[in-house]
Design a protein around this motif. Structure first.
Motif, PDB file in Angstrom:
ATOM      1  N   GLU A  13     -37.491  67.981  47.019  1.00 12.17           N
ATOM      2  CA  GLU A  13     -38.840  68.495  47.308  1.00 12.17           C
ATOM      3  C   GLU A  13     -39.506  67.700  48.429  1.00 12.17           C
ATOM      4  O   GLU A  13     -40.144  68.277  49.310  1.00 12.17           O
ATOM      5  CB  GLU A  13     -39.702  68.445  46.039  1.00 12.17           C
ATOM      6  N   PHE A  14     -39.374  66.388  48.402  1.00  8.17           N
ATOM      7  CA  PHE A  14     -39.992  65.582  49.467  1.00  8.17           C
ATOM      8  C   PHE A  14     -39.388  65.942  50.822  1.00  8.17           C
ATOM      9  O   PHE A  14     -40.112  66.087  51.810  1.00  8.17           O
ATOM     10  CB  PHE A  14     -39.786  64.077  49.211  1.00  8.17           C
ATOM     11  N   VAL A  15     -38.081  66.051  50.855  1.00  8.50           N
ATOM     12  CA  VAL A  15     -37.421  66.360  52.125  1.00  8.50           C
ATOM     13  C   VAL A  15     -37.867  67.736  52.621  1.00  8.50           C
ATOM     14  O   VAL A  15     -38.202  67.909  53.793  1.00  8.50           O
ATOM     15  CB  VAL A  15     -35.882  66.287  51.967  1.00  8.50           C
ATOM     16  N   GLU A  16     -37.913  68.680  51.704  1.00  9.71           N
ATOM     17  CA  GLU A  16     -38.290  70.044  52.094  1.00  9.71           C
ATOM     18  C   GLU A  16     -39.721  70.099  52.636  1.00  9.71           C
ATOM     19  O   GLU A  16     -39.992  70.745  53.646  1.00  9.71           O
ATOM     20  CB  GLU A  16     -38.134  70.968  50.885  1.00  9.71           C
ATOM     21  N   HIS A  17     -40.646  69.402  51.966  1.00 12.66           N
ATOM     22  CA  HIS A  17     -42.057  69.538  52.335  1.00 12.66           C
ATOM     23  C   HIS A  17     -42.509  68.540  53.393  1.00 12.66           C
ATOM     24  O   HIS A  17     -43.390  68.850  54.190  1.00 12.66           O
ATOM     25  CB  HIS A  17     -42.937  69.393  51.090  1.00 12.66           C
ATOM     26  N   PRO A  21     -40.095  70.526  58.005  1.00  9.21           N
ATOM     27  CA  PRO A  21     -40.811  71.326  59.015  1.00  9.21           C
ATOM     28  C   PRO A  21     -40.586  70.784  60.432  1.00  9.21           C
ATOM     29  O   PRO A  21     -40.331  69.586  60.615  1.00  9.21           O
ATOM     30  CB  PRO A  21     -42.286  71.179  58.610  1.00  9.21           C
ATOM     31  N   ALA A  22     -40.683  71.651  61.425  1.00  8.40           N
ATOM     32  CA  ALA A  22     -40.494  71.224  62.814  1.00  8.40           C
ATOM     33  C   ALA A  22     -41.479  70.115  63.171  1.00  8.40           C
ATOM     34  O   ALA A  22     -41.119  69.165  63.874  1.00  8.40           O
ATOM     35  CB  ALA A  22     -40.669  72.425  63.747  1.00  8.40           C
ATOM     36  N   ARG A  63     -37.839  70.636  65.687  1.00  5.36           N
ATOM     37  CA  ARG A  63     -37.333  71.887  65.107  1.00  5.36           C
ATOM     38  C   ARG A  63     -37.127  71.645  63.616  1.00  5.36           C
ATOM     39  O   ARG A  63     -36.963  70.503  63.187  1.00  5.36           O
ATOM     40  CB  ARG A  63     -36.026  72.313  65.770  1.00  5.36           C
ATOM     41  N   PRO A  64     -37.150  72.733  62.821  1.00  7.30           N
ATOM     42  CA  PRO A  64     -36.963  72.539  61.374  1.00  7.30           C
ATOM     43  C   PRO A  64     -35.572  71.998  61.060  1.00  7.30           C
ATOM     44  O   PRO A  64     -34.624  72.259  61.808  1.00  7.30           O
ATOM     45  CB  PRO A  64     -37.116  73.962  60.792  1.00  7.30           C
ATOM     46  N   LEU A  65     -35.476  71.234  59.987  1.00  4.62           N
ATOM     47  CA  LEU A  65     -34.153  70.805  59.520  1.00  4.62           C
ATOM     48  C   LEU A  65     -33.419  72.009  58.941  1.00  4.62           C
ATOM     49  O   LEU A  65     -34.016  72.823  58.232  1.00  4.62           O
ATOM     50  CB  LEU A  65     -34.290  69.745  58.422  1.00  4.62           C
ATOM     51  N   THR A  66     -32.142  72.096  59.220  1.00  3.75           N
ATOM     52  CA  THR A  66     -31.337  73.161  58.614  1.00  3.75           C
ATOM     53  C   THR A  66     -31.074  72.796  57.152  1.00  3.75           C
ATOM     54  O   THR A  66     -31.204  71.625  56.763  1.00  3.75           O
ATOM     55  CB  THR A  66     -29.978  73.303  59.329  1.00  3.75           C
ATOM     56  N   PRO A  67     -30.695  73.802  56.348  1.00  4.50           N
ATOM     57  CA  PRO A  67     -30.355  73.483  54.945  1.00  4.50           C
ATOM     58  C   PRO A  67     -29.289  72.401  54.841  1.00  4.50           C
ATOM     59  O   PRO A  67     -29.373  71.539  53.957  1.00  4.50           O
ATOM     60  CB  PRO A  67     -29.862  74.826  54.390  1.00  4.50           C
ATOM     61  N   TYR A  72     -27.853  66.712  53.694  1.00  2.00           N
ATOM     62  CA  TYR A  72     -27.375  65.429  54.208  1.00  2.00           C
ATOM     63  C   TYR A  72     -28.371  64.320  53.898  1.00  2.00           C
ATOM     64  O   TYR A  72     -28.000  63.245  53.416  1.00  2.00           O
ATOM     65  CB  TYR A  72     -27.131  65.556  55.720  1.00  2.00           C
ATOM     66  N   VAL A  73     -29.666  64.573  54.167  1.00  2.00           N
ATOM     67  CA  VAL A  73     -30.686  63.550  53.925  1.00  2.00           C
ATOM     68  C   VAL A  73     -30.751  63.208  52.433  1.00  2.00           C
ATOM     69  O   VAL A  73     -30.797  62.024  52.060  1.00  2.00           O
ATOM     70  CB  VAL A  73     -32.063  64.024  54.449  1.00  2.00           C
ATOM     71  N   VAL A  74     -30.744  64.231  51.590  1.00  2.00           N
ATOM     72  CA  VAL A  74     -30.789  63.974  50.140  1.00  2.00           C
ATOM     73  C   VAL A  74     -29.567  63.172  49.714  1.00  2.00           C
ATOM     74  O   VAL A  74     -29.658  62.263  48.877  1.00  2.00           O
ATOM     75  CB  VAL A  74     -30.884  65.315  49.359  1.00  2.00           C
TER      76      VAL A  74
END
Ligand SMILES: [Zn+2]
Length: 98
Positions: A13-17, A21-22, A63-67, A72-74
């Motif tokens: 959730e942290f990574v996504e929010h 975002p770009a 640019r937004p991170l791809t899925p 990878y970050v998680v």
């Protein structure tokens, strides 16, 4: 104690929010220095902001991170947390404060 599954759910959730975002809100300051094991892991692994991701992980800003980049970050966070606390349970009962 929080199980690994729950902590990683927060990481997702942290990574996504906060990172995906770009142009993340308050980029460079979006990850507190304390308050959650994932925040600590993010500072330790240079996944705390888009500037660090670009500099240390080669993921360009703007640019937004791809899925797959988000996974990878998680994953980087997960590996660091496992090294810190190999005895942490895979799952755990959420406490009142989770
Ligand atoms: Zn950073």
């Amino acid at each position: 104690m929080k199980g690994r599954t729950l902590v990683l759910q927060h990481a997702v959730e942290f990574v996504e929010h906060r990172l995906a975002p770009a142009y993340p809100v308050r980029d460079g300051k979006q990850t507190p220095m304390r308050g959650h094991p994932v925040f600590i892991a993010q500072h330790a692994t240079a996944t705390c902001c888009r500037g660090c991701l670009e500099k240390w992980h080669g993921v360009p800003r703007g640019r937004p991170l791809t899925p797959s980049e988000q996974r990878y970050v998680v994953d980087v966070i997960d590996r660091w947390l496992r090294r810190q606390d190999p005895a942490a349970p895979e799952t755990g009962e959420p406490t009142l404060f989770d």
